[in-house]
Design a protein around this motif. Sequence first.
Motif, PDB file in Angstrom:
ATOM      1  N   GLY A  25       0.790  -1.219   0.000  1.00  0.00           N
ATOM      2  CA  GLY A  25       0.000   0.000   0.000  1.00  0.00           C
ATOM      3  C   GLY A  25       0.823   1.269   0.000  1.00  0.00           C
ATOM      4  N   VAL A  26       2.049   1.174   0.503  1.00  0.00           N
ATOM      5  CA  VAL A  26       2.903   2.360   0.586  1.00  0.00           C
ATOM      6  C   VAL A  26       3.689   2.596  -0.703  1.00  0.00           C
ATOM      7  CG1 VAL A  26       4.996   1.255   1.482  1.00  0.00           C
ATOM      8  CG2 VAL A  26       4.424   3.573   2.206  1.00  0.00           C
ATOM      9  N   ILE A  27       3.595   1.644  -1.647  1.00  0.00           N
ATOM     10  CA  ILE A  27       4.380   1.736  -2.885  1.00  0.00           C
ATOM     11  C   ILE A  27       3.486   2.228  -4.011  1.00  0.00           C
ATOM     12  CG2 ILE A  27       5.866   0.502  -4.498  1.00  0.00           C
ATOM     13  CD1 ILE A  27       6.122  -1.702  -2.342  1.00  0.00           C
ATOM     14  N   GLY A  28       3.733   3.425  -4.476  1.00  0.00           N
ATOM     15  CA  GLY A  28       2.973   3.980  -5.589  1.00  0.00           C
ATOM     16  C   GLY A  28       3.886   4.412  -6.711  1.00  0.00           C
ATOM     17  N   ALA A  29       3.278   4.976  -7.753  1.00  0.00           N
ATOM     18  CA  ALA A  29       4.070   5.448  -8.884  1.00  0.00           C
ATOM     19  C   ALA A  29       5.011   6.575  -8.472  1.00  0.00           C
ATOM     20  CB  ALA A  29       3.137   5.924 -10.001  1.00  0.00           C
ATOM     21  N   GLY A  30       4.675   7.260  -7.366  1.00  0.00           N
ATOM     22  CA  GLY A  30       5.535   8.334  -6.877  1.00  0.00           C
ATOM     23  C   GLY A  30       6.938   7.862  -6.553  1.00  0.00           C
ATOM     24  N   LEU A  31       7.067   6.615  -6.105  1.00  0.00           N
ATOM     25  CA  LEU A  31       8.392   6.079  -5.809  1.00  0.00           C
ATOM     26  C   LEU A  31       9.183   5.850  -7.084  1.00  0.00           C
ATOM     27  CD1 LEU A  31      10.548   4.813  -3.976  1.00  0.00           C
ATOM     28  CD2 LEU A  31       9.273   2.661  -4.087  1.00  0.00           C
ATOM     29  N   PHE A  32       8.554   5.269  -8.094  1.00  0.00           N
ATOM     30  CA  PHE A  32       9.271   4.899  -9.308  1.00  0.00           C
ATOM     31  C   PHE A  32       9.561   6.090 -10.216  1.00  0.00           C
ATOM     32  CE2 PHE A  32       6.542   1.239  -8.129  1.00  0.00           C
ATOM     33  CZ  PHE A  32       7.548   0.355  -7.791  1.00  0.00           C
ATOM     34  N   VAL A  33       8.665   7.065 -10.231  1.00  0.00           N
ATOM     35  CA  VAL A  33       8.803   8.200 -11.148  1.00  0.00           C
ATOM     36  C   VAL A  33       8.939   9.518 -10.394  1.00  0.00           C
ATOM     37  CG1 VAL A  33       7.756   9.440 -13.071  1.00  0.00           C
ATOM     38  CG2 VAL A  33       7.446   6.965 -12.897  1.00  0.00           C
ATOM     39  N   GLY A  34       7.985   9.803  -9.516  1.00  0.00           N
ATOM     40  CA  GLY A  34       7.928  11.095  -8.857  1.00  0.00           C
ATOM     41  C   GLY A  34       9.115  11.417  -7.979  1.00  0.00           C
ATOM     42  N   SER A  35       9.798  10.392  -7.450  1.00  0.00           N
ATOM     43  CA  SER A  35      10.949  10.643  -6.585  1.00  0.00           C
ATOM     44  C   SER A  35      12.062  11.369  -7.324  1.00  0.00           C
ATOM     45  CB  SER A  35      11.477   9.325  -6.005  1.00  0.00           C
ATOM     46  OG  SER A  35      11.780   8.404  -7.047  1.00  0.00           O
ATOM     47  N   GLY A  36      12.089  11.265  -8.653  1.00  0.00           N
ATOM     48  CA  GLY A  36      13.097  11.966  -9.437  1.00  0.00           C
ATOM     49  C   GLY A  36      13.002  13.471  -9.270  1.00  0.00           C
ATOM     50  N   HIS A  37      11.779  14.001  -9.121  1.00  0.00           N
ATOM     51  CA  HIS A  37      11.585  15.438  -8.922  1.00  0.00           C
ATOM     52  C   HIS A  37      12.155  15.872  -7.571  1.00  0.00           C
ATOM     53  CE1 HIS A  37       8.866  16.157 -12.406  1.00  0.00           C
ATOM     54  NE2 HIS A  37       8.601  14.874 -12.239  1.00  0.00           N
ATOM     55  N   ALA A  38      11.918  15.054  -6.549  1.00  0.00           N
ATOM     56  CA  ALA A  38      12.434  15.391  -5.218  1.00  0.00           C
ATOM     57  C   ALA A  38      13.958  15.365  -5.200  1.00  0.00           C
ATOM     58  CB  ALA A  38      11.873  14.415  -4.188  1.00  0.00           C
ATOM     59  N   ILE A  39      14.562  14.389  -5.890  1.00  0.00           N
ATOM     60  CA  ILE A  39      16.022  14.302  -5.954  1.00  0.00           C
ATOM     61  C   ILE A  39      16.592  15.517  -6.677  1.00  0.00           C
ATOM     62  CG2 ILE A  39      17.966  12.981  -6.900  1.00  0.00           C
ATOM     63  CD1 ILE A  39      16.222  10.448  -6.540  1.00  0.00           C
ATOM     64  N   ALA A  40      15.971  15.897  -7.792  1.00  0.00           N
ATOM     65  CA  ALA A  40      16.439  17.065  -8.533  1.00  0.00           C
ATOM     66  C   ALA A  40      16.280  18.348  -7.727  1.00  0.00           C
ATOM     67  CB  ALA A  40      15.662  17.177  -9.850  1.00  0.00           C
ATOM     68  N   GLU A  41      15.370  18.353  -6.793  1.00  0.00           N
ATOM     69  CA  GLU A  41      15.106  19.540  -5.978  1.00  0.00           C
ATOM     70  C   GLU A  41      16.113  19.678  -4.842  1.00  0.00           C
ATOM     71  OE1 GLU A  41      11.035  21.648  -4.403  1.00  0.00           O
ATOM     72  OE2 GLU A  41      11.242  19.495  -4.069  1.00  0.00           O
ATOM     73  N   ALA A  42      16.399  18.578  -4.152  1.00  0.00           N
ATOM     74  CA  ALA A  42      17.224  18.646  -2.930  1.00  0.00           C
ATOM     75  C   ALA A  42      18.582  18.002  -3.057  1.00  0.00           C
ATOM     76  CB  ALA A  42      16.459  18.005  -1.771  1.00  0.00           C
ATOM     77  N   GLY A  43      18.834  17.286  -4.154  1.00  0.00           N
ATOM     78  CA  GLY A  43      20.106  16.584  -4.275  1.00  0.00           C
ATOM     79  C   GLY A  43      20.137  15.347  -3.392  1.00  0.00           C
ATOM     80  N   PRO A  44      21.318  14.829  -3.079  1.00  0.00           N
ATOM     81  CA  PRO A  44      21.410  13.632  -2.215  1.00  0.00           C
ATOM     82  C   PRO A  44      20.749  13.835  -0.852  1.00  0.00           C
ATOM     83  CG  PRO A  44      23.514  14.055  -3.289  1.00  0.00           C
ATOM     84  CD  PRO A  44      22.637  15.242  -3.580  1.00  0.00           C
ATOM     85  N   ALA A  45      20.659  15.113  -0.394  1.00  0.00           N
ATOM     86  CA  ALA A  45      20.026  15.392   0.891  1.00  0.00           C
ATOM     87  C   ALA A  45      18.537  15.082   0.876  1.00  0.00           C
ATOM     88  CB  ALA A  45      20.250  16.851   1.268  1.00  0.00           C
ATOM     89  N   VAL A  46      18.011  14.659  -0.264  1.00  0.00           N
ATOM     90  CA  VAL A  46      16.617  14.226  -0.319  1.00  0.00           C
ATOM     91  C   VAL A  46      16.388  13.074   0.657  1.00  0.00           C
ATOM     92  CG1 VAL A  46      16.877  12.463  -2.129  1.00  0.00           C
ATOM     93  CG2 VAL A  46      14.724  13.717  -1.929  1.00  0.00           C
ATOM     94  N   LEU A  47      17.448  12.351   0.999  1.00  0.00           N
ATOM     95  CA  LEU A  47      17.334  11.278   1.989  1.00  0.00           C
ATOM     96  C   LEU A  47      16.822  11.813   3.320  1.00  0.00           C
ATOM     97  CD1 LEU A  47      20.627   9.323   1.211  1.00  0.00           C
ATOM     98  CD2 LEU A  47      18.298   8.464   0.907  1.00  0.00           C
ATOM     99  N   LEU A  48      17.248  13.022   3.698  1.00  0.00           N
ATOM    100  CA  LEU A  48      16.762  13.639   4.934  1.00  0.00           C
ATOM    101  C   LEU A  48      15.271  13.936   4.832  1.00  0.00           C
ATOM    102  CD1 LEU A  48      19.684  16.158   5.623  1.00  0.00           C
ATOM    103  CD2 LEU A  48      19.388  13.833   6.513  1.00  0.00           C
TER     104      LEU A  48
END
Length: 464
Positions: A25-48
């Motif tokens: 239930g916690v796995i959506g398309a946001g993980l496979f595709v949308g996470s790229g936007h968050a990485i581009a926004e914050a860099g490796p610190a997206v982990l935080l």
Amino acid sequence: MSSQNADVLAQGLKPRHVRMLSIGGVIGAGLFVGSGHAIAEAGPAVLLAYIAAGALVVLIMRMLAEMAVASPDSGSFSTYADKSLGRWAGFTIGWLYWWFWVLVIPLEANAAGTILHSWFPQVPVWEYTLAITSFLTISNLFSVKNYGEFEFWFALLKVVAIVAFLCAGSLAVFGLMPGSSTQGISHLYDTQGFMPNGIGAVLAAILTTMFSFMGTEIVTIAAAESREPKKQITQATNSVIWRIALFYLLSIFIVVALVPWNTPSLMKAGSYQTAMQMMNVPYAKQIVDVVVLIAVCSCLNSALYTASRMIYSLSRREDAPAIASRTTRSGTPWVAVLLSTAAAFLAVIANYLAPSAVFEFLLASSGAIALLVYLVIAASHLVLRKKREARGEILSYRMWLFPGLTWATMVFIVGVLIAMLFNQQHRPEIIATGLLTLGVVAASRIVQRKRVARKNEEMVALRS
């Protein structure tokens, strides 16, 4: 159809259904595709950002599970808000949550149709969208077991895909992946550092990542239709920490370790596809398309289920049309399913016929609903826990460090909402959600007045 007095949900979900629902239930398309936007926004610190958002979900799920174990209900947090904060709160958050998932239905169906159209362009997107939505609607009409079975296999395939990615990514990190053009963890710091865009970008990424976790709470709704709801809710909640750590934190860590955060394809193709292409995995795009198709169909299936159960629960509490509580002989709320699907189709029609600003407002209106749901869960937990302790009840499942952590969670959520208001990208969502919420609160007051007036008339009639 059953009589209205017998309109109760069947306990048709098996333990394996609920177990896999809690995992997938916690796995959506946001993980496979949308996470790229968050990485581009914050860099490796997206982990935080993922750690912060994941920690919030863990705490919210712990609070929700405490209430759900004590009193399992298909209305979940809407029912608990009703009991703790007042009729208006249960009405408002229930209808907002229903609206959120109603909007998800056409969005996910369109995403699935777009993928299928790219494979078979001779069929227009809208036909795929209609076919997928109709098929899953029909399957949800027959029995809750159908929903559980579909979701079991959808979730299993998503989990297999992520585990395969984690295995391949781990081999690449250690330099053991044959043919990979990337290895090691140097990209965590070698491209302008670990936090290239500053702490502000990390805070902005928290807003983006937080919505990736929406849907974790569905298991408390679904467990009410299983034979051992308290046991299923406890097991699902206990596993939420490792699910977030494995599926999100570890997979995002592998992506940012193997892919420079400013790689253009992260925004265009998504994080998984970009990482797989850099590992030279054959047919990376096709593989990710299949996985994303499964993910969006799973999300669409869950959206239909969740929206129908919420409006069914509202109907049982006389906060929605009475007809929405009608069930089939197999215990399926068929009217609630059809009403939710019909509302989704109306949203699609609005997209085509109404001015673009109308549909944009509809989408924006759901932007902060997740945070409002979390805030209501925390507030309800604070009130109900104190009431149960005052009555001397012994709780078999408890939130940690009460009430300190509950208060801290509420302060954090309010802080995020304020940050969204001052963030130019998210401000329209806060404004639209705020206007929608005020409208629903006003509707709750009108419904309450009519309900009181009707009961007064009935009492007068009885006396006469």
